[in-house]
Each structure stands twice: as structure tokens, then as C-alpha cells.
Design an enzyme around this catalytic site. Sequence first.
Site, mmCIF file in Angstrom:
data_model
loop_
_atom_site.group_PDB
_atom_site.id
_atom_site.type_symbol
_atom_site.label_atom_id
_atom_site.label_comp_id
_atom_site.label_asym_id
_atom_site.label_seq_id
_atom_site.Cartn_x
_atom_site.Cartn_y
_atom_site.Cartn_z
ATOM 1 N N SER A 102 46.832 49.707 52.222
ATOM 2 C CA SER A 102 46.425 50.425 50.724
ATOM 3 C C SER A 102 47.207 52.182 50.534
ATOM 4 O O SER A 102 47.649 52.828 50.419
ATOM 5 C CB SER A 102 45.627 49.633 50.402
ATOM 6 O OG SER A 102 45.317 51.333 49.001
ATOM 7 N N HIS B 42 39.064 50.041 40.357
ATOM 8 C CA HIS B 42 40.523 49.393 39.895
ATOM 9 C C HIS B 42 40.470 48.369 40.115
ATOM 10 O O HIS B 42 41.273 46.922 38.757
ATOM 11 C CB HIS B 42 42.144 49.999 40.419
ATOM 12 C CG HIS B 42 41.718 49.653 41.798
ATOM 13 N ND1 HIS B 42 40.705 50.017 42.873
ATOM 14 C CD2 HIS B 42 42.507 48.158 42.492
ATOM 15 C CE1 HIS B 42 41.612 49.266 43.898
ATOM 16 N NE2 HIS B 42 42.726 48.626 43.973
ATOM 17 N N GLU C 271 32.185 41.475 46.297
ATOM 18 C CA GLU C 271 33.817 41.254 46.935
ATOM 19 C C GLU C 271 33.995 39.506 47.420
ATOM 20 O O GLU C 271 35.228 39.668 47.283
ATOM 21 C CB GLU C 271 34.233 41.819 48.130
ATOM 22 C CG GLU C 271 33.953 42.950 48.245
ATOM 23 C CD GLU C 271 34.791 44.059 47.046
ATOM 24 O OE1 GLU C 271 35.711 44.287 47.361
ATOM 25 O OE2 GLU C 271 34.154 45.174 46.785
ATOM 26 N N HIS D 72 37.823 43.515 54.269
ATOM 27 C CA HIS D 72 36.707 41.883 53.577
ATOM 28 C C HIS D 72 36.304 41.613 54.795
ATOM 29 O O HIS D 72 37.506 41.681 55.754
ATOM 30 C CB HIS D 72 37.528 41.718 52.537
ATOM 31 C CG HIS D 72 37.443 42.287 51.591
ATOM 32 N ND1 HIS D 72 38.840 42.040 50.834
ATOM 33 C CD2 HIS D 72 36.436 42.509 50.693
ATOM 34 C CE1 HIS D 72 38.021 43.300 49.905
ATOM 35 N NE2 HIS D 72 37.065 43.221 49.585
ATOM 36 N N CYS E 170 43.727 36.427 51.072
ATOM 37 C CA CYS E 170 43.506 37.068 50.287
ATOM 38 C C CYS E 170 44.364 36.583 49.330
ATOM 39 O O CYS E 170 43.398 36.671 48.159
ATOM 40 C CB CYS E 170 43.945 38.731 50.170
ATOM 41 S SG CYS E 170 43.863 39.916 51.714
HETATM 42 O O1 SUG Z 1 41.188 45.176 47.533
HETATM 43 N N1 SUG Z 1 44.531 46.138 47.755
HETATM 44 C C1 SUG Z 1 43.198 45.124 47.425
HETATM 45 C C2 SUG Z 1 43.218 43.747 48.756
HETATM 46 C C3 SUG Z 1 43.181 42.910 48.427
HETATM 47 C C4 SUG Z 1 42.808 42.447 50.422
HETATM 48 N N2 SUG Z 1 41.640 41.206 50.049
HETATM 49 C C5 SUG Z 1 41.178 40.352 50.681
HETATM 50 N N3 SUG Z 1 40.730 40.922 52.192
HETATM 51 N N4 SUG Z 1 40.312 39.276 50.616
HETATM 52 C C6 SUG Z 1 41.540 45.692 47.743
HETATM 53 O O2 SUG Z 1 41.491 46.526 48.920
HETATM 54 C C7 SUG Z 1 45.345 47.589 47.018
HETATM 55 C C8 SUG Z 1 45.667 48.147 45.567
HETATM 56 C C9 SUG Z 1 47.002 50.069 45.903
HETATM 57 O O3 SUG Z 1 45.814 50.685 46.719
HETATM 58 O O4 SUG Z 1 47.823 50.199 44.920
HETATM 59 C C10 SUG Z 1 44.136 47.067 46.366
HETATM 60 O O5 SUG Z 1 43.883 46.796 45.448
#
Ligand code: SUG
Length: 447
Positions: free
Chosen positions: A28, A137, A174, A249, A370
Amino acid sequence: MSGYEINFDGLVGPTHHYAGLSFGNEASTKNKKNSANPKLAALQGLEKMKTLADSGLKQAVFAPQERPHLATLRQLGFSGTDEQVITQAMKTSPDLLSSLSSASSMWTANSCTVTPSADSADGKVHFTPANLNNKFHRAIEHPTTGRILQAMFHDEEYFSHHHALPGVALFGDEGAANHNRLGGAYDQAGVNVFVYGQQFIGNHLGPKKYPARQSLEASQAIARLHGLNDLNTVFLQQNPDVIDQGVFHNDVIAVSNQQVFFCHEHAFVQTAHAFAEIEAKMAVLGAEFRPIIVPNSRVSVQDAVSTYLFNSQILTRANGKMTLVVPEESRQNKAVWDYLTEMTHSGLPIDQIQVFDLRESMQNGGGPACLRLRVAVNEDELDAINQHVFMNEAVYEILTDWVEKHYRDQLSQQDLADPALLQENRTALDELTQILKLGSVYDFQRS
Ligand code: SUG
């Protein structure tokens, strides 16, 4: 084998973009402000759902959320028409507008924790939407998540829905990304392994650089709410050092299916002790425990994080053998691919690898696991689910056309201020609720 595992995959929403919102999730951060392709993201997700449904697995669709989220923007003091609210928010803080426009609900492994009826005191399937308190978010997802869950699992005879836990770090939750269920058949009793990042009461050992997003206190509260007991739960701490290396996670470093627990050597604190507890509790249920522990000498934590080897899905085929669903990034890494190739020839339960291109989601730190929420059910519960959310040839065609019609093929942070985007999204979601027969689950439909 009796019972079913249904995978509910998040349909990527039309505002998918790269905003760098998740500190601790290195993909991210790395891709912040790159241009995204929401149409491609949604089609990549649909392709995975369709392929798995075609192979005879139970596959369903989890609807995306309304973004930008006007109700939260108004709560934060932006006022006037919807267009004025968005324009003001962009002028005040593009990053804030990004947060409230994130399509992050696509990662349904974080939508809630679900435990099957075979494990609970009242014999119902239990759902608790995750408060996702660690990231603003994501913390706005749970009210709509709860409504979508209720629209899919509406029969009170079989399904029990709880509120999200209090939205503070002490109860940071989470969802299913930190919950693994081990056992035999999907409708028989199993052992629920809750993995947490830190115990907050008493200020116990935790990561130093990145946040621990799941607390022990949250996991314990969910076990209580869902009517689990000491015999069918194990609480296991994630290794704080791997959180600091980007394992935000547990499903970035471990994945389970039935008797198999596939994980990295460094995933947990006191692994031997915890695995002995899992094995003993499974033995009481008459199930065998089959851990597959990948040594660091074969795959480093860094490679696990960059390839998402463990953010895979282990799926049981009709013949009882298992397929590991991995992202393309795992095939591109020699150490990981060599390990996988060897593993499938070692007589272990996983004897097949299936690769998907999920690059659009991966660049935000979201791999195959995910994107899906697992729900284990018996025959009656399966019948009680809203049947319109199940993936099949016809639904695939309809949703593909729907994406082609409503989604843009390019989206960056600047585009979020375009008032037309809000209208496009609302029109699309209105149509989607009719396709999936969800009723009025969105705020704009209810106001
Ligand atoms: O929560 N990324 C999510 C990814 C979630 C992955 N889920 C699992 N591992 N189960 C998070 O970090 C990034 C959004 C951004 O940067 O635009 C984001 O929310």
C-alpha cells in the site's frame, strides 16, 4: 465429506485506487498515488470467482460499498450539496477524500469473523463485523458490512449477527484474516485458532515499528460472543518481528484448511507449544493435525510478504486432495516456486497449484485470501442463504457486463473530486443490489 465451505469474494468497487493508506502494509505504501484500473481489478476478481465456481466449488459474491462515503464527509463538517461536499473535501485534504473513497471493502477476509454452527453453544452460524479500528478508511466499513451480511444470511433460525466490537485499539479487530479453523468435515466441530498481534491489557510484547492491528482482547470477545469454549479455541500470538517486516494480518504468513495449517517458520510466538495445544484439541474431536511449516532457509519472510505465498487459498477438491490458489507474484519468485513445486510432489495433502493474476488488488496488499471470506455450512444453512449471491455462468455474464458498463479503466487521486464519479457509483450500486437481491443496504438508498 459432509458440509461445504463457501468462499465469498469481495467484488472490487468502482473507486479502487492507490492511496497509501495502510501504514504497516508495504505494498500500500509503495504504490501510493500510482494510477489504478478499477475495471481490470473487478474483472480479475470475477475471473477468480468464475474459475473456482466452474471447478465445482461453492463461490459467492460479496457486494462492495458506497464510496466516496458522503455520510462520513458530512459527519466531519463538509456541507451543501453532495457535489459541494466532495469539492470542499478535495480542497481541504485530498488524502482525506481518498480515505473516504477507498474500495477497501473488497478484502472480505477483513469484513467479519464467522464461526460455524457446529462450534457454537446455540448451534447457529455467528457473524461479527470487524471494527477495523486501526485504519480510518476501513473503520467506516462495518455498518454497511453488517447490513450486507444480514441481506445474505437473513434467516434467524440459522444465522446470528453481532455488532462490531468497540472501536478502540484495545478491541482492534480485523476479522477472519486472523482466524483459522481446523478440523475435518466443514459441518463438523472444529478448533478455532485466533491469531492476535498484541495483548493490550498489561502492555505485553508487541511490534516496534508497525501496528498490531488485532488484539487478544478482541479475539477473546468474539469467542465469547460466538458461544465458543475452551475446548474449541486456541489463542496464538503473531510474531511481533514479522509484523515489523510487513505481515500486517496473519493471513500474510499462514493459511489453514481442514486439518492443514500452512505457515512460515517465523509466523508465531511459541509455535511448538501452541501447535501441541491445537493438536491435542483436534485429537479430542477425532481430527488429525497436519502442519506444513515452511523454513526460513527456503522462503524468507521478505519473500513471503512480497509474493503473498501464504495469502493463498487451500481448497479441497471432490477427491479430497487440496489445491493451493496463489497469486502470479508467487510464480515469479524462484525460491517460492521451487518450494511449491517440491511440496506438491511430497505426498502432502496439497498436490496442485493454481495461479491467478490479481495484480490490481495485490498492489494494495490484497492477495487471493484477502479477497475472500470463508463460511462453513451444513446443507440446511446452505439452502437458507440468499441464493442470488452465488456465482455461476449467468451471474458471471451479468456482473461482467455490469463492470464493463459502469467502471472506469483509470483512476487516480485527482479523479476522486469528479462529481460524476459519485453518480456513476450510485447508479452502479443501485443496479447491483437488484442483481444480488440485497435490498437497501447502502446509506444513499436509505436516506
Ligand atoms: O487493510 N489495504 C488493505 C489490505 C487488506 C488485505 N487483507 C488481508 N490481509 N486479509 C489493508 O491494509 C490499502 C488501501 C490504499 O492504500 O489505497 C488497504 O487498505
